[in-house]
Design an enzyme around this catalytic site. Structure first.
Site, short mmCIF file in Angstrom:
data_model
loop_
_atom_site.label_atom_id
_atom_site.label_comp_id
_atom_site.label_asym_id
_atom_site.label_seq_id
_atom_site.Cartn_x
_atom_site.Cartn_y
_atom_site.Cartn_z
N HIS A 76 -5.13 6.82 6.05
CA HIS A 76 -6.45 6.69 5.40
C HIS A 76 -7.57 7.24 6.28
O HIS A 76 -8.69 6.70 6.28
CB HIS A 76 -6.76 5.24 5.02
CG HIS A 76 -5.80 4.64 4.04
ND1 HIS A 76 -6.03 4.62 2.69
CD2 HIS A 76 -4.59 4.05 4.23
CE1 HIS A 76 -5.01 4.02 2.07
NE2 HIS A 76 -4.12 3.68 2.99
N ASN A 149 -5.31 -0.17 -3.08
CA ASN A 149 -5.09 1.24 -3.41
C ASN A 149 -5.37 1.48 -4.89
O ASN A 149 -5.58 0.53 -5.64
CB ASN A 149 -3.64 1.63 -3.13
CG ASN A 149 -3.37 1.87 -1.65
OD1 ASN A 149 -4.29 2.10 -0.87
ND2 ASN A 149 -2.11 1.82 -1.27
N HIS A 340 -9.60 -5.40 6.63
CA HIS A 340 -8.42 -6.15 7.04
C HIS A 340 -8.02 -7.14 5.95
O HIS A 340 -8.81 -8.03 5.62
CB HIS A 340 -8.78 -6.91 8.34
CG HIS A 340 -7.74 -7.84 8.84
ND1 HIS A 340 -6.40 -7.63 8.64
CD2 HIS A 340 -7.83 -8.99 9.55
CE1 HIS A 340 -5.71 -8.62 9.19
NE2 HIS A 340 -6.55 -9.45 9.74
N TYR A 363 -3.70 -4.80 10.88
CA TYR A 363 -5.09 -4.32 10.73
C TYR A 363 -5.99 -4.77 11.88
O TYR A 363 -6.80 -3.98 12.37
CB TYR A 363 -5.65 -4.75 9.36
CG TYR A 363 -5.06 -3.92 8.23
CD1 TYR A 363 -3.71 -4.06 7.89
CD2 TYR A 363 -5.80 -3.00 7.52
CE1 TYR A 363 -3.14 -3.31 6.87
CE2 TYR A 363 -5.24 -2.24 6.50
CZ TYR A 363 -3.91 -2.40 6.18
OH TYR A 363 -3.34 -1.65 5.19
FE1 HDE Z 1 -2.65 -0.03 5.09
N1 HDE Z 1 -3.24 0.39 6.99
N2 HDE Z 1 -0.86 -0.66 5.81
N3 HDE Z 1 -1.99 -0.36 3.19
N4 HDE Z 1 -4.40 0.54 4.35
C1 HDE Z 1 -4.43 0.90 7.32
O1 HDE Z 1 -5.75 0.14 9.06
C2 HDE Z 1 -0.59 -0.94 7.10
C3 HDE Z 1 -0.78 -0.87 2.84
C4 HDE Z 1 -4.82 0.47 3.07
O2 HDE Z 1 -10.73 2.28 4.37
C5 HDE Z 1 -4.64 0.94 8.80
O3 HDE Z 1 -7.92 0.37 9.63
C6 HDE Z 1 0.71 -1.52 7.21
C7 HDE Z 1 -0.77 -1.31 1.47
C8 HDE Z 1 -6.16 1.01 2.96
O4 HDE Z 1 -10.58 1.57 6.42
C9 HDE Z 1 -3.37 0.28 9.35
C10 HDE Z 1 1.20 -1.56 5.93
C11 HDE Z 1 -2.03 -1.03 1.01
C12 HDE Z 1 -6.52 1.38 4.25
C13 HDE Z 1 -2.59 -0.01 8.10
C14 HDE Z 1 0.21 -1.04 5.06
C15 HDE Z 1 -2.77 -0.45 2.09
C16 HDE Z 1 -5.39 1.07 5.09
C17 HDE Z 1 -4.98 2.26 9.38
C18 HDE Z 1 2.58 -2.05 5.50
C19 HDE Z 1 -2.57 -1.27 -0.40
C20 HDE Z 1 -7.81 2.01 4.68
C21 HDE Z 1 -6.41 2.15 9.84
C22 HDE Z 1 2.68 -3.36 5.24
C23 HDE Z 1 -2.55 -2.63 -0.80
C24 HDE Z 1 -8.86 0.99 4.95
C25 HDE Z 1 -6.82 0.82 9.50
C26 HDE Z 1 -10.16 1.67 5.28
C27 HDE Z 1 -5.39 1.27 6.48
C28 HDE Z 1 -1.41 -0.65 8.15
C29 HDE Z 1 0.39 -0.91 3.67
C30 HDE Z 1 -4.12 -0.02 1.92
C31 HDE Z 1 -2.62 1.03 10.40
C32 HDE Z 1 1.39 -1.97 8.46
C33 HDE Z 1 0.37 -1.99 0.74
C34 HDE Z 1 -6.99 1.13 1.68
O5 HDE Z 1 -3.66 -0.88 10.03
#
Ligand code: HDE
Length: 682
Positions: A76, A149, A340, A363
């Site tokens: 993202h 999402n 987060h 997060y």
């Molecule tokens: Fe994320 N995801 N994600 N994700 N995600 C990040 O956090 C992560 C997942 C989502 O505009 C990271 O700040 C893991 C699902 C959005 O700043 C990180 C898993 C969904 C955004 C991270 C998931 C999301 C992130 C990267 C598996 C939808 C952007 C930078 C369980 C429900 C937020 C950050 C923004 C961002 C980890 C799966 C949505 C690395 C471990 C499911 C919208 O922390």
């Protein structure tokens, strides 16, 4: 009490306003407050001599510049933020005690960051990708983040697999190709060998992943959360955002071209509409399942690769979010915002969804690394309500903590800051009954990977099915490994025999001899974009105009466009002013060189007395291209000849008229319809 909450709701903008004004109209100083006398020449030993080390202003300026970037988000990275507010429609007391869901008169400030998942920070914005839809609510009982999402399910079931998924999706490590694309070997190799992604693949290959606008896509919390009321009764809940303008998409071919014409297409669309006062609106909906019905579905409600069909568990609309203010500084706000899913408030709680549980760790960890220890103190991340605890120090601490006491329990500060009971607003976790043997397994129903993939396929219109077939064929067509292509086709064969056969043919692999299509005949109309709302508001009409245009007609048509919120973009041979046959003057917004047909939702060709062969040729090119993309095309006056020269005047969605009212009456509904897929000649 309510008055107090109303006042608090304005505080976020006040906080930011103070920062915004901090250097307006002021004298330039160093960071130490020394007034600067020259900001253009370094201090030198003589006019032609070397720069002196003692130039503290130069050293400070460059050293700060050298550190201007923070690590981009690992996923993202490309995203765009905007401010707004949220208001609940009616008191949600029966279901939750969350304070921001109680009083319809209270506006809760929000910050939303929309994003693309795969590309790095500079990638073009219209690639085929899931879009992030992350909302930070600054409630008066703390910050609640709904980090979702635009797709209601996810690729994997357990968060431990997330790094594998992302390593497979990101550019391949040996050559760093391709940027922001899933159309490559490692991604599809991961999919073929992790078939829990089957349903997500259907969504990823659908029109949902090429949205027309951030303002025209749904948002989903994805996980199953809980809402808990004052009496301690908990219900399982899924959160939905429904865009007031409906769910609409680009064609994939358009999306690819837009990437070149305007890599910032989505942020430009959001930013400029908000600047124009066309605020983006989304209604918040909830699906709720009582605790006792947890096992009543044919799937596990803790499995994030499954959705709850809206026909089985209806979505109740409970409020509206209006995005109405652009950021002042993208770095300070959008880049530093730390979202987060673990940020929750009393009245909302987690479930044991194994994907959610892992996110609760990831997060905070990522923000500590990316933004720094004290990221929560930054203006965009601070809660509205005061916060006090015994956490101290660390890199870049902003607040100056007073007093000698930084521990709990204490007597020197009367045991403050003090913890409070649930009745007084303290967060008390829902006392879920837990128990079990330590294991690395998941529930039995997690192993059904294909029923909902099939449900999605069954719910699509013929056009949507065609797009999905083309998308699989494009993506797999880019995969070099024959074995990976075959494995994916075998996987698709479990979802739909006809889909697998078409894709197999298109990508040059054997049609699987034994198609074991899953037996699901159910469909969910809510999943098809064919059933969304179609409105003209904020759609862009390219108005092709030549010198000596019919001013009376255009003036009247533009007034109708304005009334229905269509955005005319005046297109002509060159930039500058253009004059109609009645003296009406218009500024040209795009020339045939700066504009491109893919940047408009429809075209209106009015032409003019001064049409030259170049003008006619270019207008024909624009019309031909828009026609191929099934877009509405209107014409009047000399513009009609241009349409006729292409032989398309009888085709669907081609509107020809002479009187403004009559023309607008047919053109505006056509513009709202957006595409005419029934055209016979292309
Ligand atoms: Fe994320 N995801 N994600 N994700 N995600 C990040 O956090 C992560 C997942 C989502 O505009 C990271 O700040 C893991 C699902 C959005 O700043 C990180 C898993 C969904 C955004 C991270 C998931 C999301 C992130 C990267 C598996 C939808 C952007 C930078 C369980 C429900 C937020 C950050 C923004 C961002 C980890 C799966 C949505 C690395 C471990 C499911 C919208 O922390």
């Amino acid at each position: 009490m309510d008055k107090d909450r109303g006042t608090k709701a304005n505080r976020k903008s006040e906080q930011l306003e103070a920062f915004r004004k901090q250097s307006q109209g002021k004298v330039m100083t160093t960071n130490q407050g020394v007034k600067v006398n020259d900001d253009e020449n370094t201090l030198k030993a003589g006019k032609r001599g070397p720069t002196l080390f003692e130039d503290f202003h130069f050293r400070e300026k460059l050293a700060h510049f050298d550190r201007e970037r923070i690590p981009e988000r690992v996923v993202h990275a490309r995203g765009y933020g905007v401010h707004g507010d949220f208001q609940v429609y009616q008191c949600m007391k029966e279901w939750t005690k969350a304070s921001f869901l109680q009083d319809p008169s209270v506006k809760t400030p929000v910050f939303v960051r929309f994003s693309e998942v795969s590309g790095s920070k500079g990638a073009y914005e219209t690639n085929r990708d899931v879009r992030g839809f992350a909302v930070k609510f600054y409630t008066d009982e703390g910050v609640f983040d709904l980090v979702g999402n635009n797709i209601p399910i996810f690729f994997i079931q357990d968060s431990i697999k997330f790094p594998d998924l992302i390593h497979a999706l990101k550019p391949e490590p040996h050559n760093e190709i391709p940027q922001g694309q899933s159309a490559h070997d490692t991604f599809w190799d991961f999919i073929a060998n992790n078939q829990e992604s089957a349903a997500m693949m259907m969504w990823l290959m659908s029109d949902r992943t090429v949205p027309r606008s951030f303002r025209m896509m749904e948002g989903f919390g994805v996980h199953t959360f809980r809402m808990v009321n004052e009496a301690g009764v908990s219900r399982f809940v899924k959160f939905h955002w429904k865009p007031v303008l409906g769910v609409h998409s680009l064609l994939f071919k358009e999306a690819q071209q837009i990437g070149g014409y305007d890599p910032d297409f989505h942020r430009r669309d959001l930013w400029s509409n908000i600047e124009m006062g066309n605020y983006a609106e989304f209604e918040l909906g909830v699906q709720m399942i009582p605790e006792e019905d947890e096992m009543m579905f044919g799937f596990d409600i803790l499995d994030s690769t499954k959705l709850w069909p809206e026909e089985d568990v209806p979505v109740t609309i409970i409020g509206k979010m209006t995005l109405n203010r652009n950021v002042d500084n993208v770095f300070a706000e959008t880049e530093q915002v730390a979202l987060h899913p673990g940020n929750i408030v009393p009245g909302i709680d987690f479930t044991s969804d194994p994907l959610l549980q892992g996110r609760l760790f990831s997060y905070t960890d990522t923000q500590l690394y990316r933004v720094g220890t004290n990221y929560k103190e930054l203006p965009i991340n601070r809660p509205l309500c005061p916060f006090h605890n015994n956490q101290r120090d660390g890199a870049a601490r902003i607040s100056i903590d007073l007093g000698q006491v930084a521990y709990h329990n204490n007597s020197l500060a009367n045991n403050t800051p003090v913890t409070v009971s649930g009745e007084d607003g303290g967060f008390v976790s829902y006392p879920e009954q837990l128990g079990g043997t330590k294991t690395r397994e998941t529930g039995e129903l997690f192993s059904d990977h294909f029923s909902q993939a099939r449900l999605f396929w069954n719910s699509m219109s013929d056009i949507e099915k065609m797009h999905i077939t083309e998308a699989f064929s494009f993506e797999l067509g880019k995969v070099k490994s024959l074995s990976v292509r075959e494995q994916v086709v075998d996987m698709i064969a479990r979802i739909s025999t006809s889909l697998a056969e078409s894709v197999a043919r298109n990508i040059g692999v054997e049609v699987p001899c034994e198609c074991k299509q899953i037996e699901v005949s159910k469909s969910s109309p809510a999943l098809s974009q064919a059933n969304t709302v179609f409105l003209p508001y904020t759609l862009r009409v390219g108005v092709i105009v030549a010198e000596g245009f019919d001013g009376q007609m255009l003036g009247a048509v533009l007034a109708y466009f304005k009334k229905y919120g269509l955005q005319p973009v005046i297109l002509s041979k060159q930039l500058g002013r253009i004059t109609g046959n009645n003296g009406m003057e218009l500024d040209v917004d795009d020339s045939f060189i700066t504009g491109a047909p893919v940047l408009y939702d429809s075209l209106y060709v009015i032409g003019g007395e001064g049409q030259c062969p170049y003008f006619v040729g270019k207008a024909q090119e624009f019309v031909r291209e828009s026609f191929k993309h099934y877009k509405p095309i209107g014409a009047s006056g000399p513009g009609i000849g241009i349409i006729q020269s292409l032989g398309i005047e009888q085709e669907d969605g081609v509107i020809i008229g002479q009187g403004a009212a009559e023309f607008a009456g047919r053109f505006i509904p056509a513009a709202a319809q957006r595409r005419f897929f029934g055209r016979s000649i292309m």
